[in-house]
Motif scaffolding. Structure first.
Motif, PDB file in Angstrom:
ATOM      1  N   LEU A 102       0.851  -1.180   0.000  1.00  0.00           N
ATOM      2  CA  LEU A 102       0.000   0.000   0.000  1.00  0.00           C
ATOM      3  C   LEU A 102       0.890   1.234   0.000  1.00  0.00           C
ATOM      4  O   LEU A 102       1.917   1.281   0.688  1.00  0.00           O
ATOM      5  CB  LEU A 102      -0.896   0.001   1.245  1.00  0.00           C
ATOM      6  N   GLY A 103       0.529   2.245  -0.787  1.00  0.00           N
ATOM      7  CA  GLY A 103       1.322   3.462  -0.859  1.00  0.00           C
ATOM      8  C   GLY A 103       0.441   4.689  -0.938  1.00  0.00           C
ATOM      9  O   GLY A 103      -0.788   4.594  -1.000  1.00  0.00           O
ATOM     10  N   ALA A 104       1.078   5.864  -0.937  1.00  0.00           N
ATOM     11  CA  ALA A 104       0.342   7.119  -0.969  1.00  0.00           C
ATOM     12  C   ALA A 104       1.041   8.123  -1.879  1.00  0.00           C
ATOM     13  O   ALA A 104       2.271   8.150  -1.969  1.00  0.00           O
ATOM     14  CB  ALA A 104       0.198   7.695   0.433  1.00  0.00           C
ATOM     15  N   TRP A 161      -2.905   4.221  -2.893  1.00  0.00           N
ATOM     16  CA  TRP A 161      -2.927   3.236  -3.960  1.00  0.00           C
ATOM     17  C   TRP A 161      -2.427   1.889  -3.450  1.00  0.00           C
ATOM     18  O   TRP A 161      -1.633   1.815  -2.520  1.00  0.00           O
ATOM     19  CB  TRP A 161      -2.091   3.683  -5.156  1.00  0.00           C
ATOM     20  N   ALA A 162      -2.927   0.843  -4.079  1.00  0.00           N
ATOM     21  CA  ALA A 162      -2.518  -0.520  -3.721  1.00  0.00           C
ATOM     22  C   ALA A 162      -1.885  -1.178  -4.936  1.00  0.00           C
ATOM     23  O   ALA A 162      -2.436  -1.110  -6.040  1.00  0.00           O
ATOM     24  CB  ALA A 162      -3.731  -1.328  -3.258  1.00  0.00           C
ATOM     25  N   PRO A 195      -4.743   0.334  -8.482  1.00  0.00           N
ATOM     26  CA  PRO A 195      -5.972   1.115  -8.278  1.00  0.00           C
ATOM     27  C   PRO A 195      -5.774   2.076  -7.107  1.00  0.00           C
ATOM     28  O   PRO A 195      -4.985   1.799  -6.198  1.00  0.00           O
ATOM     29  CB  PRO A 195      -7.014   0.049  -7.961  1.00  0.00           C
ATOM     30  N   ALA A 196      -6.465   3.203  -7.133  1.00  0.00           N
ATOM     31  CA  ALA A 196      -6.259   4.225  -6.097  1.00  0.00           C
ATOM     32  C   ALA A 196      -7.587   4.767  -5.595  1.00  0.00           C
ATOM     33  O   ALA A 196      -8.642   4.594  -6.225  1.00  0.00           O
ATOM     34  CB  ALA A 196      -5.403   5.363  -6.661  1.00  0.00           C
ATOM     35  N   MET A 237      -5.309  -2.844   5.433  1.00  0.00           N
ATOM     36  CA  MET A 237      -6.353  -3.659   4.799  1.00  0.00           C
ATOM     37  C   MET A 237      -7.061  -2.854   3.713  1.00  0.00           C
ATOM     38  O   MET A 237      -7.306  -1.659   3.870  1.00  0.00           O
ATOM     39  CB  MET A 237      -7.364  -4.114   5.861  1.00  0.00           C
ATOM     40  N   ILE A 238      -7.371  -3.510   2.611  1.00  0.00           N
ATOM     41  CA  ILE A 238      -8.050  -2.847   1.506  1.00  0.00           C
ATOM     42  C   ILE A 238      -9.284  -3.640   1.071  1.00  0.00           C
ATOM     43  O   ILE A 238      -9.371  -4.852   1.290  1.00  0.00           O
ATOM     44  CB  ILE A 238      -7.126  -2.666   0.289  1.00  0.00           C
TER      45      ILE A 238
END
Length: 206
Positions: free
Chosen positions: A99-101, A111-112, A128-129, A166-167
């Protein structure tokens, strides 16, 4: 086109599945176009007008194939994942990597990174973001797509739990959907060829 629509309706009534009806109609139309083209070519009667008409008919057949595949055999699934977790969706395996930003002047986006595998082979990595814009303070999911002639694979990031990394992902698979656009292009090209031939023929007659 009208006759094909009637055929599709009859086949749908018989098979109770519109996808089957469209596949059969596409097959019938394709065979008809192929036989007609061979007959015209052997008789030396193939010219630009007939070529354009056959091209347009082939486009209709491809559109039917695209509608049948994407409308009758599509997959949609929502999944909650943690880093390192893998899930099977249709013929694909998706693996949540990290996971990032990203931060911009007026937004913050999470975004993942999600790897997509098929038959144990890496197909692509999608990101996807979900972006939050400061002006409206509203969040928008940004879909990432992997396109092929076989299918379109869509990933949408629906929700993020930063504390647990978690997403929630929405996965959509649309088989053969790009054949709709290919068929539409052939239809337009075929109609253009017929129109140009008609205009040129009229000029010569005048």
């Amino acid at each position: 086109a009208g006759l094909i629509a009637i055929v599709c309706l009859v086949l749908w009534i018989v098979f109770k599945q519109m996808a089957v009806a469209f596949f059969i109609a596409a097959g019938v139309l394709s065979v008809n176009v192929a036989i007609d083209t061979i007959i015209l070519a052997k008789a030396a009667r193939m010219h630009w007008r007939t070529f354009g008409a056959r091209l347009a008919h082939l486009g209709v057949a491809l559109i039917f194939i695209g509608i049948a595949g994407s409308g009758g055999y599509d997959t949609e699934q929502q999944i909650v994942m943690v880093p390192g977790q893998s899930e099977q969706v249709g013929d694909f395996t998706i693996v949540y990597e990290t996971l990032g930003a990203d931060h911009g002047p007026n937004f913050t986006a999470m975004w993942a990174a999600v790897s997509v595998y098929k038959n144990e082979q890496l197909v692509t990595t999608l990101k996807p973001a979900k972006a939050v814009y400061s002006a409206s303070n509203k969040a928008f999911s940004e879909v990432d797509i992997h396109r092929t002639l076989a299918s379109d694979f869509y990933l949408a990031l629906m929700d993020v739990d930063m504390a647990r990394q978690m997403i929630s992902l929405r996965v959509m698979i649309k088989p053969l959907i790009n054949w709709i656009w290919i068929g539409s292009t052939l239809m337009v090209l075929g109609a253009a060829v017929v129109l140009v031939h008609f205009v040129l023929t009229r000029k010569h007659k005048v």
